[in-house]
Design a protein around this motif. Sequence first.
Motif, short mmCIF file in Angstrom:
data_model
loop_
_atom_site.label_atom_id
_atom_site.label_comp_id
_atom_site.label_asym_id
_atom_site.label_seq_id
_atom_site.Cartn_x
_atom_site.Cartn_y
_atom_site.Cartn_z
N THR A 45 0.00 20.62 23.59
CA THR A 45 -0.16 22.00 23.12
C THR A 45 1.09 22.84 23.41
OG1 THR A 45 -1.26 22.52 25.22
CG2 THR A 45 -2.68 22.02 23.35
N THR A 57 -11.15 13.40 30.15
CA THR A 57 -10.25 14.38 30.75
C THR A 57 -10.87 14.97 32.01
OG1 THR A 57 -9.16 16.52 30.36
CG2 THR A 57 -11.23 16.17 29.23
N ARG A 71 -5.59 6.78 29.07
CA ARG A 71 -5.81 7.56 30.29
C ARG A 71 -7.29 7.55 30.64
NH1 ARG A 71 -4.74 13.91 30.10
NH2 ARG A 71 -6.92 14.00 29.52
N SER A 94 -3.87 26.20 33.28
CA SER A 94 -5.20 26.02 32.70
C SER A 94 -6.15 25.94 33.87
CB SER A 94 -5.25 24.71 31.90
OG SER A 94 -6.60 24.39 31.64
N GLN A 99 -7.60 30.01 28.09
CA GLN A 99 -7.30 28.67 28.63
C GLN A 99 -5.80 28.45 28.62
OE1 GLN A 99 -9.87 26.57 25.54
NE2 GLN A 99 -8.23 25.06 25.70
N GLY A 100 -5.36 27.28 29.07
CA GLY A 100 -3.93 27.05 29.27
C GLY A 100 -3.08 27.27 28.03
N SER A 148 -1.02 23.75 35.92
CA SER A 148 -2.37 23.26 35.62
C SER A 148 -2.80 22.16 36.60
CB SER A 148 -2.43 22.72 34.18
OG SER A 148 -2.00 23.72 33.29
N ASN A 158 1.70 15.47 33.03
CA ASN A 158 0.51 14.88 32.42
C ASN A 158 0.79 13.63 31.59
OD1 ASN A 158 -1.76 14.39 30.78
ND2 ASN A 158 -2.38 16.53 30.79
N GLU A 193 6.50 20.99 34.65
CA GLU A 193 5.05 20.79 34.59
C GLU A 193 4.63 20.00 35.81
OE1 GLU A 193 3.42 19.38 30.76
OE2 GLU A 193 2.40 17.89 31.98
N ASP A 219 4.36 25.20 34.83
CA ASP A 219 3.01 24.92 34.37
C ASP A 219 2.25 24.37 35.57
OD1 ASP A 219 0.67 23.67 33.47
OD2 ASP A 219 1.52 23.19 31.51
N LEU A 239 -4.70 13.06 37.91
CA LEU A 239 -5.51 13.16 36.70
C LEU A 239 -6.26 11.90 36.33
CD1 LEU A 239 -4.15 14.86 33.42
CD2 LEU A 239 -6.33 13.74 33.67
N ARG A 252 -9.13 25.31 33.62
CA ARG A 252 -10.02 24.18 33.35
C ARG A 252 -9.63 22.99 34.22
NH1 ARG A 252 -12.72 24.60 28.59
NH2 ARG A 252 -12.85 22.34 28.37
N GLU A 271 0.39 29.44 26.90
CA GLU A 271 1.57 28.88 26.23
C GLU A 271 1.89 29.68 24.97
OE1 GLU A 271 0.04 24.93 25.80
OE2 GLU A 271 0.94 24.25 27.69
N MET A 326 -8.95 8.48 27.08
CA MET A 326 -8.21 9.23 26.05
C MET A 326 -6.92 8.51 25.69
SD MET A 326 -6.56 13.06 26.09
CE MET A 326 -8.00 14.02 26.47
N1 F0G Z 1 -0.64 22.21 30.42
C1 F0G Z 1 -1.03 21.02 30.91
C2 F0G Z 1 -0.15 20.32 31.89
C3 F0G Z 1 -2.26 20.47 30.55
O1 F0G Z 1 -2.62 19.29 31.04
C4 F0G Z 1 -3.09 21.17 29.63
C5 F0G Z 1 -4.35 20.61 29.19
C6 F0G Z 1 -2.63 22.40 29.13
C7 F0G Z 1 -1.41 22.89 29.55
C8 F0G Z 1 -3.45 23.19 28.14
O2 F0G Z 1 -4.53 23.75 28.78
O3 F0G Z 1 -6.52 22.72 27.61
O4 F0G Z 1 -6.74 24.80 29.02
O5 F0G Z 1 -5.59 24.88 26.82
N2 F0G Z 1 -4.71 19.41 29.37
C9 F0G Z 1 -5.97 18.81 28.99
C10 F0G Z 1 -5.97 17.31 29.23
C11 F0G Z 1 -6.45 19.18 27.63
O6 F0G Z 1 -6.97 16.69 28.89
O7 F0G Z 1 -5.03 16.76 29.78
P1 F0G Z 1 -5.93 24.05 28.02
#
Ligand code: F0G
Length: 487
Positions: A139, A63, A416, A268, A112-113, A230, A199, A195, A228, A356, A270, A117, A392
Amino acid sequence: MKQNDSNAIKFMYGENIPVELHKVRMVQKLNLKPIDERAQAIEEGGYNTFLLNTKDIFLDMLTDSGTNAMSDNQISSMLRADDAYAGSQSFYRMEEALREVFGKHYVLPVHQGRAAENIISQAFIKKGDVIPMNYHFTTTKEHMEINGGKILEIYADHALEIKSSHPFKGNIDIDKLNKVIEEYGAKNVAFVRMEASTNLIGGQPFSIQNMRDVKAVADKHGIMFVLDASLIGENAYFIKQREEEFKDTPIKDILLLMCSFADIVYFSSRKVSSTRGGGICTNSKELMLKMRDLVVLYEGFMTYGGMSVREIEAMAVGLIETTDETVISQSPSFINYAVTQLDNVGIPVITPPGALGCHIDAMGFLPHVPQSEYPAGALASALYIVSGCRGMERGTISSVRDENGNDILADVELLRLAFPRRVFTLSQTMFLIDRVKWLYDNRELIGGLKFIEEPKVLRFFMGRLAPTSNWPEKLIAKFKADFGDSL
Ligand code: F0G
C-alpha cells in the motif's frame, strides 16, 4: 535480570518450546472441514486465499492485521469509551499513550495504516520525487506512486538471501543512500522511509546503529526521516535480542529511542496495538499542520480520525502493552519455533526468524513451478487444501505489471504464515508444521496458477486464478491415500 519472555524459560529434558505467557479466557470455535470441502472452497475463492470465507478456515494465518488477540484490559477499556464527535476523552487518552510510547507530541488519528500513507504522500511527495527506503510495503508503494513519487529500495545485498544469519536484514545500505542523494539531489528526496520489521522481506528488523547512520545522512542533507512503526514492537524486541548494546535496555526505552530518530512516525494500529485504526505522530508543529487538513478531509474529525471511540480506547491500552516484553515476545517466539522446526528438516524458510510470520521460500519449495506461474500463490492454495490453514501469498501476485503488461517478478516468492499475537497454541503450531512437512514431501504434485480475473490496482486482494493443470486433484488423491479419513 531475567527477561519476562518465553525465550528466557529453559527446559531440562527437551528442546526449547515457546510457552504461552497468558491464559485463554474467551475462545472461538474453529472448523477443520474435510479436504473435499476445502478444495471446493479454494476453487470458489479463485485460488486466492483472500477470497476464502473464515467458516472454511481452520488456522487463519493470513495476517496479524486486526487479528491479534486483545487483552482483558483492552476489552474492558472499551466500556469507558467517551462517545463524542469532537473532544472525546478517549482520544486524549490515546494521545497520552502515544506521547508516552513514541515520545511524539502531536497525534493525527487515521482509520488504518494506508490512510496515514495517503496523507503523508499527499503532503510531502511532489511529482518526480524519490523516496529511498529499506523495502516497500504494497500500500505504501501505491500511495507514493499515485502522488508522483518513485520508491528506491536500498537494502543491503544480503537482505534478500533466504538462508542467512544476518541479524538485521532490514537495514538500509548507507552507501546506497548517499548515492541516491548524490544522483537525485537532496531537494528531490521527499523523505527517507524505514519500515520496522520489514514486512515483505520476511519481517526482518533493522538495528539502532543503522537508524543512527541513516539519521546522520538525512540530517546532513536536511532530509526528513519517516518511520513506519506498524511492527515496531517486534523490531524493538529483536534489537534487544540481537544488538549487544541494548541487551539490558527495557523495550520501552528502545521504542522511544527508535522514534526519536524520526521526524514522522506512522503506524497501522491493526498491527502495533491489536486494534483497528492508525495514526501519524510528530513533534513538529509545522509538519503536523501540513497534514492536519487532510485528516479532516479524508478521515474524520481530529479526535476520532475514522475510528470508533471504543477502538481508540483499546488502542491506547494496546500501545502501552506493546512495551511489555511478555506481550511482544509471543509472536516472535512462536515464529522462531516454527522456522526452526521447518529449517531443521531442510524446508526453505527465511532465516533468521523474523516478525509477523514464518515465511516459506516458494521458489525453493517448488523449483519446478516457474515464477510466471506464481509459486507462492500455488503453495498458499496447496497448503490450504491439505490443512485448512490460510497463509498469504507475498510474491509476484502481490506485485504489478509493467507498462507493456508483463509481470514485474517479485524479488522473493514467499508464503507468509502469520502468527498473530497470542492467538494460536503450540499444538496448533505443531499441526501446521506437520502438514507443511507432508506437503514438502509431496511437493512435486503442486503445479502453477494463472490469472482469470485481474484487477488493475492491488490485484492480489480481489484477483481470481486457476490451476495451470489438474494438480489439485492429484494432491487431494495423495492426501487421501496417506491420511485416509482423517481431516
Ligand atoms: N505498513 C506496514 C509495514 C504494513 O504491514 C501494513 C499492513 C501497512 C503499512 C498498512 O496498514 O493495513 O492498516 O492499512 N499490513 C497488513 C499485512 C495488511 O497483512 O501485512 P493497514
